[in-house]
Design an enzyme around this catalytic site. Structure first.
Site, short mmCIF file in Angstrom:
data_model
loop_
_atom_site.label_atom_id
_atom_site.label_comp_id
_atom_site.label_asym_id
_atom_site.label_seq_id
_atom_site.Cartn_x
_atom_site.Cartn_y
_atom_site.Cartn_z
N THR A 96 0.87 -1.17 0.00
CA THR A 96 0.00 0.00 0.00
C THR A 96 0.91 1.22 0.00
OG1 THR A 96 -1.63 -1.17 1.33
CG2 THR A 96 -1.82 1.22 1.25
N LYS A 171 -7.92 1.43 -2.97
CA LYS A 171 -7.55 1.02 -1.60
C LYS A 171 -7.67 2.20 -0.63
CE LYS A 171 -5.08 -0.93 1.78
NZ LYS A 171 -5.36 -2.13 2.52
N LYS A 246 -1.51 5.34 8.62
CA LYS A 246 -0.75 5.39 7.36
C LYS A 246 -1.70 5.53 6.16
CE LYS A 246 1.57 2.46 4.06
NZ LYS A 246 2.16 1.18 3.68
P1 NAD Z 1 6.21 -5.39 7.44
O1 NAD Z 1 6.89 -4.18 7.98
O2 NAD Z 1 5.88 -6.53 8.33
O3 NAD Z 1 7.11 -6.00 6.23
C1 NAD Z 1 7.81 -5.21 5.31
C2 NAD Z 1 9.13 -5.91 5.04
O4 NAD Z 1 9.84 -5.18 4.03
C3 NAD Z 1 10.06 -5.95 6.26
O5 NAD Z 1 10.38 -7.30 6.56
C4 NAD Z 1 11.28 -5.14 5.82
O6 NAD Z 1 12.51 -5.65 6.33
C5 NAD Z 1 11.21 -5.30 4.31
N1 NAD Z 1 11.96 -4.28 3.58
C6 NAD Z 1 11.90 -2.93 3.72
N2 NAD Z 1 12.71 -2.34 2.80
C7 NAD Z 1 13.27 -3.35 2.06
C8 NAD Z 1 14.16 -3.37 0.98
N3 NAD Z 1 14.67 -2.25 0.46
N4 NAD Z 1 14.52 -4.57 0.47
C9 NAD Z 1 14.03 -5.72 1.00
N5 NAD Z 1 13.16 -5.76 2.03
C10 NAD Z 1 12.79 -4.57 2.56
O7 NAD Z 1 4.91 -4.86 6.68
P2 NAD Z 1 3.61 -5.71 6.29
O8 NAD Z 1 2.64 -5.68 7.42
O9 NAD Z 1 4.04 -7.00 5.69
O10 NAD Z 1 3.00 -4.77 5.16
C11 NAD Z 1 3.51 -4.73 3.83
C12 NAD Z 1 2.62 -3.83 3.01
O11 NAD Z 1 1.28 -4.35 3.01
C13 NAD Z 1 2.53 -2.40 3.53
O12 NAD Z 1 2.53 -1.52 2.44
C14 NAD Z 1 1.20 -2.38 4.29
O13 NAD Z 1 0.61 -1.08 4.33
C15 NAD Z 1 0.38 -3.33 3.44
N6 NAD Z 1 -0.73 -3.96 4.18
C16 NAD Z 1 -0.52 -4.50 5.41
C17 NAD Z 1 -1.58 -5.10 6.09
C18 NAD Z 1 -1.40 -5.71 7.45
O14 NAD Z 1 -2.41 -6.05 8.11
N7 NAD Z 1 -0.16 -5.91 7.92
C19 NAD Z 1 -2.86 -5.12 5.50
C20 NAD Z 1 -3.04 -4.59 4.22
C21 NAD Z 1 -1.95 -4.01 3.57
#
Ligand code: NAD
Length: 303
Positions: A96, A171, A246
């Site tokens: 997102t 979204k 966010k």
């Molecule tokens: P998270 O923080 O758990 O995971 C993100 C991962 O990206 C981390 O493990 C981090 O180390 C990695 N990362 C960051 N920069 C990087 C790079 N340059 N190279 C490689 N890895 C890198 O986040 P999440 O909860 O998995 O969410 C991911 C996306 O999904 C976000 O955009 C969030 O808004 C969206 N989202 C999350 C949820 C939820 O419930 N968690 C629901 C809908 C949407």
């Protein structure tokens, strides 16, 4: 097992770490990559092949799939990855992110002869684990056709929303409704408490009347009426207030850029930012009811 294509899957966090397993199970040749050693270890633990670098993950890949925190992360990974992808390869971004970055990613992909799809999700970590996510997808019909089989493995529903960026637009509009409606439902329960109504009485009326909405009927912010809602489990997320803040930030940025009046979206954004500043970002977003009760106790009636 049929090998369907090679995917470099970047971002193995709460969402990506669960989604990647469904692609492996479907026979895709997937290599994961994450900057966090803990995320890599967890993915290895469930049988995912994890690369030691982004370059290694991209070797022979025809799809770059990103599931990262924000636009700047996706842009940076894309810039590094693009020179290693063959023309016609696909960038599928399920993160997102802000609309401006999403549109920029589509432009950059087109300049390099790559296909691109923005496909943010709703359904949270439970949906990621159970492959029941809804994807909101934006991109050309060719790009969407390439992405569709992968999305179908990770979710139960794929909605084609339009051209590049339309998935992110859908979204943030949806989550703006959700943020506003949750606060509205919580305000009604706080008012009902002060008027001597039981939670169950208000629920029984509103859930079968014109006040009915998802925030009430499926995700009720008080314990009791909907036993599966986070209110019954000390507001453990669920969907954390920090993520709601966010998404409301993204909707407010988009509203400003597009010249759309969203006064309730603005108010909801301020409220969730205050929750995060108060150290409550890790609690479920329905815990906003406790914030409203505190405001009532303090006589802060307006905001
Ligand atoms: P998270 O923080 O758990 O995971 C993100 C991962 O990206 C981390 O493990 C981090 O180390 C990695 N990362 C960051 N920069 C990087 C790079 N340059 N190279 C490689 N890895 C890198 O986040 P999440 O909860 O998995 O969410 C991911 C996306 O999904 C976000 O955009 C969030 O808004 C969206 N989202 C999350 C949820 C939820 O419930 N968690 C629901 C809908 C949407």
């Amino acid at each position: 097992m049929t090998v369907r294509g090679r995917i470099a899957f970047v971002g193995l966090g709460n969402m990506g770490g669960a989604m990647i397993g469904h692609l492996v199970a479907a026979g895709y040749d997937v290599r994961g990559f994450d900057l966090s050693p803990a995320a890599c270890e967890a993915a290895r633990g469930v049988g995912v092949e994890v690369a030691g670098s982004l370059a290694e993950a991209l070797e022979g890949a025809d799809t770059l799939l990103t599931m990262l925190p924000a636009g700047l992360h996706v842009l940076s990974v894309f810039e590094e990855a693009a020179p290693r992808l063959q023309a016609g390869a696909l960038h599928l971004d399920c993160s997102t992110i802000d609309l401006a970055s999403a549109r920029r990613l589509h432009e950059l992909a087109a300049e390099r002869g790559l296909l691109s799809v923005d496909a943010p999700v709703s359904g949270g970590t439970g949906g990621a684990k159970g492959a029941t996510l809804t994807f909101m997808a934006g991109g050309s019909s060719d790009a969407l056709a390439r992405a569709q089989p992968m999305l179908e493995r990770m979710g139960k529903r794929v909605v084609a929303c339009g051209a590049g960026g339309a998935g992110q637009a859908a979204k943030i509009c949806n989550n703006m409704i959700l943020g506003i409606s949750m606060i509205g439902v919580c305000e009604a329960f706080v008012l009902g408490e002060r008027l001597g109504l039981t939670h169950q009485a208000l629920f029984d009326v509103a859930s079968t009347s014109s006040g009915q909405c998802w925030s009430l009927s499926t995700y009720c912010p008080v314990p009791g009426p909907v036993p599966t809602s986070p209110a019954n489990d000390t507001y453990r997320p669920g969907f954390a207030s920090a993520l709601m803040a966010k998404d409301l930030t993204l909707s407010q940025e988009a509203a400003r850029d597009a010249g759309a009046a969203t006064p309730l979206g603005h108010a909801a954004h301020e409220i969730y930012e205050r929750l995060v500043a108060a150290g409550e970002g890790g609690r479920d977003f329905s815990a906003v009811i406790e914030f409203l009760r505190r405001q009532s106790d303090n006589g802060e009636m307006g905001r």
